[in-house]
Design an enzyme around this catalytic site. Structure first.
Site, PDB file in Angstrom:
ATOM      1  N   THR A   5      11.680  29.746 -52.354  1.00 29.60           N
ATOM      2  CA  THR A   5      11.999  30.916 -53.165  1.00 29.60           C
ATOM      3  C   THR A   5      10.839  31.296 -54.073  1.00 29.60           C
ATOM      4  O   THR A   5      10.054  30.429 -54.484  1.00 29.60           O
ATOM      5  CB  THR A   5      13.237  30.628 -54.035  1.00 29.60           C
ATOM      6  OG1 THR A   5      13.433  31.679 -54.984  1.00 29.60           O
ATOM      7  CG2 THR A   5      13.074  29.332 -54.819  1.00 29.60           C
ATOM      8  N   ASP A   6      10.759  32.574 -54.417  1.00 29.74           N
ATOM      9  CA  ASP A   6       9.728  33.011 -55.360  1.00 29.74           C
ATOM     10  C   ASP A   6       9.980  32.472 -56.771  1.00 29.74           C
ATOM     11  O   ASP A   6       9.086  32.497 -57.625  1.00 29.74           O
ATOM     12  CB  ASP A   6       9.627  34.533 -55.389  1.00 29.74           C
ATOM     13  CG  ASP A   6      10.903  35.250 -55.796  1.00 29.74           C
ATOM     14  OD1 ASP A   6      11.916  34.586 -56.083  1.00 29.74           O
ATOM     15  OD2 ASP A   6      10.893  36.503 -55.823  1.00 29.74           O
ATOM     16  N   GLU A   7      11.173  31.970 -57.029  1.00 26.73           N
ATOM     17  CA  GLU A   7      11.494  31.477 -58.369  1.00 26.73           C
ATOM     18  C   GLU A   7      10.665  30.253 -58.762  1.00 26.73           C
ATOM     19  O   GLU A   7      10.592  29.906 -59.950  1.00 26.73           O
ATOM     20  CB  GLU A   7      12.986  31.180 -58.482  1.00 26.73           C
ATOM     21  CG  GLU A   7      13.839  32.420 -58.342  1.00 26.73           C
ATOM     22  CD  GLU A   7      15.317  32.168 -58.572  1.00 26.73           C
ATOM     23  OE1 GLU A   7      15.659  31.513 -59.580  1.00 26.73           O
ATOM     24  OE2 GLU A   7      16.127  32.623 -57.748  1.00 26.73           O
ATOM     25  N   TYR A  13      17.367  24.801 -60.883  1.00 23.25           N
ATOM     26  CA  TYR A  13      17.337  25.188 -59.470  1.00 23.25           C
ATOM     27  C   TYR A  13      15.904  25.384 -58.985  1.00 23.25           C
ATOM     28  O   TYR A  13      15.482  24.785 -57.983  1.00 23.25           O
ATOM     29  CB  TYR A  13      18.136  26.476 -59.247  1.00 23.25           C
ATOM     30  CG  TYR A  13      17.745  27.205 -57.982  1.00 23.25           C
ATOM     31  CD1 TYR A  13      17.896  26.596 -56.736  1.00 23.25           C
ATOM     32  CD2 TYR A  13      17.205  28.488 -58.033  1.00 23.25           C
ATOM     33  CE1 TYR A  13      17.516  27.255 -55.570  1.00 23.25           C
ATOM     34  CE2 TYR A  13      16.835  29.154 -56.870  1.00 23.25           C
ATOM     35  CZ  TYR A  13      16.985  28.534 -55.651  1.00 23.25           C
ATOM     36  OH  TYR A  13      16.599  29.179 -54.503  1.00 23.25           O
ATOM     37  N   LYS A  73      13.539  23.290 -56.215  1.00 20.57           N
ATOM     38  CA  LYS A  73      12.901  23.902 -55.051  1.00 20.57           C
ATOM     39  C   LYS A  73      11.391  23.702 -55.080  1.00 20.57           C
ATOM     40  O   LYS A  73      10.767  23.447 -54.042  1.00 20.57           O
ATOM     41  CB  LYS A  73      13.242  25.389 -54.977  1.00 20.57           C
ATOM     42  CG  LYS A  73      14.681  25.679 -54.595  1.00 20.57           C
ATOM     43  CD  LYS A  73      15.038  25.169 -53.209  1.00 20.57           C
ATOM     44  CE  LYS A  73      14.363  25.959 -52.107  1.00 20.57           C
ATOM     45  NZ  LYS A  73      14.808  25.523 -50.755  1.00 20.57           N
TER      46      LYS A  73
END
Length: 330
Positions: A127-129, A151, A155
Site C-alpha cells: 500500500t502507498d500508506e 496497519y 505493511k
C-alpha cells in the site's frame, strides 16, 4: 501453470481471481488458481461465486501463518500473488496485534514457503500508506518509509521482509504499492461502500475532521491489471507503485457520493479526526508506466457511478455483512 492467491476471497484478491479465471490475463489463460483464505470478517466466499464452478479453481480455507499448510500449497506453484492482510486503519488503532501477526509473520511464512518450493515469482501486494504523508508532489518507489498507523507499519515491515528474501536468498519477489482502491465487492467498512450503503438506507455518513485529507483513487480492475503486469514482467527485487490518477479530498468524494444517490449535505455527520490521520497520499506511477506499459483505464466518474449502481443492486451481498460487523452507524 499454477497460481497461489492468498486472501483471494477478499475485495481485491477476489477481483484478481475472477479476472484470471475469466481469461482477462493472456499469460494465465490455462492457469490453475488455488486460493488460500482464512475467511476472517472481511473474507467472503460469495465473492468467488462467479468462478466457483471452474475446473481450474480450488479454494482452501486456512491461515497464512500455518507453515505446514503453506508448505503443502506451495508445491508446484509457479506464481504467488499475496493479497492476504489485515487492512483497516481504524481497526489497527483499536488493536494492532492481529495486524502484526497476519501482515508480518504471515508474510514471512509465505516467503519461506515460496523459497523452499522454488516458486518462480512472488508478488507482494502492499500500500502507498507505507510512505506516510506527503504535502506536495508524489512518492517514487525509493522514498523513505514513514508509516503512521499500526496497519501501515505492519505493511512496511512486510515489504522489508519481501525485499530481504530477494537480497538474501535470491527469491524473485516484486512489491506493488497501490493507492486507495474502490469497486464492487468491497467490504462496507471502507469509505466508499460505507457511505453509499448508509446513504441508500437513509443513514448519515461520518466525515473525519475538516474533510480535507486527500487520497488518490484507483479502480480495483486497474489495480489488478497493474499487478498482473508486474507478475508478467516486473523485475525481481523491484517495487512498483500503482495509482489511479484521481486525487480528491474526502469532502470532494463525499459530495460526489451524495450526488450519486440524490442525498444532501444534511446526511453528513462531522466526527473527530482519526488518530495520526495522514493528510495526503500521492504515488508516482512513472516507473510501472515506462517499464510495463501501465496506465489507469477506468475514468473515475464512470467507475464511481458503476460502483454505486453495484451496491444499489446488490443489497443481498452487503446487508448481512453490515449487520454482522455492526457497521451501520459507524
Amino acid at each position: 501453470m499454477r497460481v497461489l492467491v492468498t486472501g483471494g476471497a477478499g475485495f481485491i484478491g477476489s477481483h484478481y481471481v475472477r479476472q484470471v479465471l475469466s481469461g482477462a490475463y493472456p499469460s494465465l489463460t490455462d492457469a490453475e488458481v488455488v486460493v488460500l483464505d482464512k475467511l476472517t470478517y472481511a473474507g467472503n466466499e460469495a465473492n468467488l461465486a462467479p468462478v466457483a464452478d471452474s475446473a481450474r479453481f480450488r479454494f482452501v480455507r486456512g491461515d497464512i501463518c500455518d507453515a505446514e499448510l503453506v508448505g503443502e500449497l506451495m508445491s508446484g506453484v509457479d506464481l504467488v500473488v499475496h493479497f492476504a492482510a489485515e487492512s483497516h486503519v481504524d481497526r489497527s488503532i483499536a488493536g494492532s496485534a492481529d495486524f502484526v501477526l497476519t501482515n508480518v509473520l504471515g508474510t514471512q511464512t509465505l516467503l519461506q514457503g515460496a523459497l523452499e518450493a522454488a516458486v518462480g515469482k512472488f508478488v507482494h501486494v502492499s500500500t502507498d500508506e507505507v510512505y506516510g504523508t506527503i504535502e506536495s508532489g508524489s512518492w517514487t518507489e525509493n522514498h523513505l518509509l514513514e508509516p503512521n498507523s499500526p496497519y501501515s507499519a505492519s505493511k512496511a515491515s512486510s515489504d522489508l521482509l519481501a525485499r530481504s528474501y530477494h537480497r538474501t536468498h535470491g527469491l524473485p519477489v516484486c512489491v506493488t504499492r497501490c493507492s486507495n482502491n474502490y469497486g464492487p465487492y468491497q467490504f462496507p467498512e471502507k469509505v466508499i461502500p460505507l457511505f453509499v450503503t448508509n446513504l441508500l438506507d437513509g443513514r448519515k455518513v461520518p466525515l473525519y475532521g475538516d474533510g480535507l485529507n486527500i487520497r488518490d483513487w484507483l479502480h480495483v480492475d486497474d489495480h489488478c491489471h497493474g499487478i498482473q503486469l508486474v507478475a508478467d514482467g516486473g523485475r525481481a527485487g523491484e517495487i512498483y507503485n500503482i495509482g489511479g490518477g484521481t486525487e480528491l479530498t474526502n469532502r470532494e468524494l463525499t459530495e460526489r457520493l451524495l450526488a450519486a444517490v440524490g442525498a444532501g449535505w444534511d446526511q453528513v455527520e462531522p466526527v473527530p479526526d482519526r488518530l495520526g490521520h495522514d493528510r495526503r497520499y500521492s504515488v508516482d506511477i512513472t516507473k510501472i508506466g515506462a517499464e510495463l506499459g501501465y496506465r489507469p483505464r477506468v475514468p473515475f466518474d464512470e467507475g464511481l457511478a458503476a460502483t454505486v449502481a453495484w451496491y444499489r443492486d446488490n443489497r443481498r451481498w452487503w446487508e448481512p455483512l453490515k449487520d454482522r460487523a455492526a457497521l451501520v452507524g459507524k
